[in-house]
Design an enzyme around this catalytic site. Structure first.
Site, mmCIF file in Angstrom:
data_model
loop_
_atom_site.group_PDB
_atom_site.id
_atom_site.type_symbol
_atom_site.label_atom_id
_atom_site.label_comp_id
_atom_site.label_asym_id
_atom_site.label_seq_id
_atom_site.Cartn_x
_atom_site.Cartn_y
_atom_site.Cartn_z
ATOM 1 N N GLY A 177 2.448 4.884 -16.588
ATOM 2 C CA GLY A 177 2.403 6.561 -16.488
ATOM 3 C C GLY A 177 0.858 6.790 -16.338
ATOM 4 N N GLY A 203 -19.198 3.765 17.685
ATOM 5 C CA GLY A 203 -19.375 4.554 16.622
ATOM 6 C C GLY A 203 -19.636 3.560 15.170
#
Ligand code: HXC
Length: 544
Positions: free
Chosen positions: A197, A432
């Site tokens: 959870g 890049g």
């Protein structure tokens, strides 16, 4: 009636007034002492024997044994052992569970202080009620004030259902502190049982997550809910086991084979970390020669530029005593990150790994490196970048998955980092990706290159196809390949070398491969005073 007993401080029961040591009379009610000892030993025993037995059957240690494994003998000082839940529903308060399913306190790990909490699954399934949460929050506040790391051992069924929203609020106060103290003190989470959870989000906010094979499970919704919601059938291990989170989701940084193995790894990690952002990482003694020659790098200059190799070998050879603590070993293997020491100084390494996806940058590699760089910058750890990158990994999945957005995180992390940054280009540095890997103009302090480096806008083959497409098309079929090879060689000689880049100053030095270790240690020593620990703005280590 009370007895006169020996003063534990002076070691004397004497009442002689006027004596130099002024021994005190200490009177203790035997009944209060007996009661205290009874309460204390009952509280310290943990859950009922059958729950402890069930814990052992799963191959798990108890919450207290875990602290004993982690801390130096006799160093742990517990706080809040007698705190209890104030929840009146479901008879929780009447159970008088001392400590409320969690042990909190301070102890030393290899001689250095840390705040530690350990959830006790044998008490209400280690579930998090308000008192349980308050204890963690209080400990974290104290750790931040004392400027020491926080180590959490999690073994819990999640929010204590009986306490309703109070337990959810408990998570809120922990998440707030995870975030507030992020980048101020190191935070480590050790998952040793279920973590279900909302409970998963506290570890996810911390810097490093450890899991143990077969014991640790993390998921937002368990297999039952998954089946009900989506129809998918999945077991605990596949859904949220250690290897799932280490290799697929990237939630887990370190996987261990057993709990003792896990604590050994935690201690090793701690040895590389400073206590807080206001300090440097501990300097270590080493007999490893600064000028130890690295033959492997010479060999790298000889091999075919397309040949794959594991960059880990180069990291091992460069580092003091060949010690490398790799972080996130199983995730985004095209990028290798971790801790080494160079001349005794802790350094964080970021390296492209040609053995996996040719070392290209992709979404996961960008996230992995960016978050690690931000951790290093928060904690004053200098950065060594080893470059061998052909570019960004192409494909629709990468584009649609957001390589632009994720790749930008890497640029941001490097540009933002103010710790000393040294780059060594091993082989390819194209386009890049060359810029992204701590290039000079993006803030690299010292940028070295081996003679084998190819620094260019793109690889020779690709460049030739674009620049000479007409000539290649017009050539006879059988002449095309030799023409391509000739043009690629000419392009390589001119551009795919470190010399053009060195001539503009974007590479500071092309270095002799065998001397790489000495050059790197010298450079890090030169930059040691670049900033004082804690001098930079606090940024935190947001999960990326
Ligand atoms: C209260 C809990 C509990 C919980 C377990 N227990 N989880 N008590 N609240 N969340 C209790 C059980 O009732 C049992 O009590 C004891 O702990 C041991 O549990 P078992 O089920 O017997 O153990 P095991 O078979 O090993 O199974 C462990 C488990 C399972 C997989 C964790 O207990 C389970 O699924 N629990 C619920 C997990 C979950 O859904 N949590 C999410 C809660 S909601 P007795 O008295 O028999 O010893 C949540 C939202 C937070 O966390 C959001 C924050 C933002």
């Amino acid at each position: 009636m009370s007895d006169l007993i020996e003063d534990p401080i002076s070691g004397s029961a004497s009442q002689g007034a006027g004596k130099k040591t002024h021994p005190k009379k200490v009177r203790i009610e035997p009944e209060s002492l007996r009661k205290f000892r009874e309460i204390h030993s009952k509280a310290a025993a943990g859950g009922p024997p059958e729950k402890i037995e069930a814990q052992r059957k799963k191959g798990k240690l108890t919450a207290r044994e875990r602290i004993a494994y982690l801390t130096d003998e006799g160093s742990f000082q517990e706080l809040g052992l007698l705190m209890e839940s104030r929840c009146t529903d479901f008879g929780i308060k009447d159970k008088h569970i001392k400590g409320d399913g969690i042990i909190t306190g301070f102890g030393t790990v290899n001689g250095r202080l840390a705040a530690i909490f350990s959830e006790d699954f044998t008490q209400l399934g280690g579930s998090l009620g308000r008192t349980h949460a308050d204890k963690i929050a209080k400990l974290m506040d104290m750790a931040a004030d004392a400027r020491v790391p926080v180590i959490g051992i999690l073994d819990s069924g999640g929010a204590r259902i009986q306490e309703g929203v109070d337990s959810l609020d408990g998570y809120g106060e922990i998440f707030l502190r995870n975030t507030k103290y992020s980048g101020i003190v190191p935070q480590i989470s050790i998952i040793l049982g279920p973590c279900a959870g909302g409970a998963v989000y506290s570890p996810a906010l911390t810097d490093f997550v450890f899991m143990v094979k077969g014991i640790s499970h993390m998921f937002v919704t368990g297999p039952e809910v998954v089946k009900a919601a989506t129809g998918e059938e999945v077991d605990f291990e596949t859904l949220g086991g250690s290897m799932t989170h280490a290799s697929k989701s990237g939630v887990c940084h370190f996987v261990a084979n057993s709990e003792p193995d896990c604590f050994r790894q935690v201690k090793e990690l701690m040895s590389f970390l400073p206590q807080n952002r206001f300090e440097s990482a501990p300097q270590a003694e080493t007999k490893d020669a600064v000028n130890r020659k690295i033959a492997l790098l010479e060999k790298l200059c000889e091999i075919d530029a397309r040949k794959a190799y594991r960059v880990n070998h180069i990291i091992w050879w460069l580092s003091d005593d060949h010690k490398f603590l790799e972080v996130h070993h199983d995730f985004a293997k095209n990028m290798v990150v971790g801790f080494i020491r160079l001349g005794g100084q802790v350094v964080g390494v970021i390296a492209n790994n040609p053995a996996h996806m040719a070392g290209a940058l992709d979404i996961n590699a960008s996230d992995k490196a960016a978050r690690f760089i931000r951790f290093l910058n928060n904690f004053n750890i200098p950065i060594l970048t080893l470059v061998d990158v052909p570019g960004y990994w192409p494909g629709v999945a990468q584009e649609h998955g957001g390589i632009i957005r994720h790749g930008a995180k890497l640029l941001y992390a490097y540009s933002e980092a103010t710790v000393p940054k040294i780059t060594l280009v091993l082989r390819k540095a194209y386009g890049g990706a060359y810029i992204a890997m701590s290039s000079k103009l993006m803030g690299g302090d010292i940028n070295f290159s081996l003679p084998s480096a190819e620094i260019a806008v793109m690889g020779p083959r690709g460049a030739v196809e674009i620049l000479f497409s007409r000539q290649i098309k017009e050539a006879k079929e059988e002449d095309r390949e030799p023409l391509r090879a000739k043009l690629a060689k000419e392009y390589s000689d001119k551009f795919a070398s470190p010399y053009q880049t060195a001539s503009t100053g974007s590479i500071d030095e092309v270095i002799e491969p065998a001397q790489a270790r000495a050059r790197l240690i010298g450079a890090f020593r030169m930059l040691a005073g670049k900033r004082r620990p804690g001098d930079h703005a606090h940024t935190g280590n947001i999960p990326l």
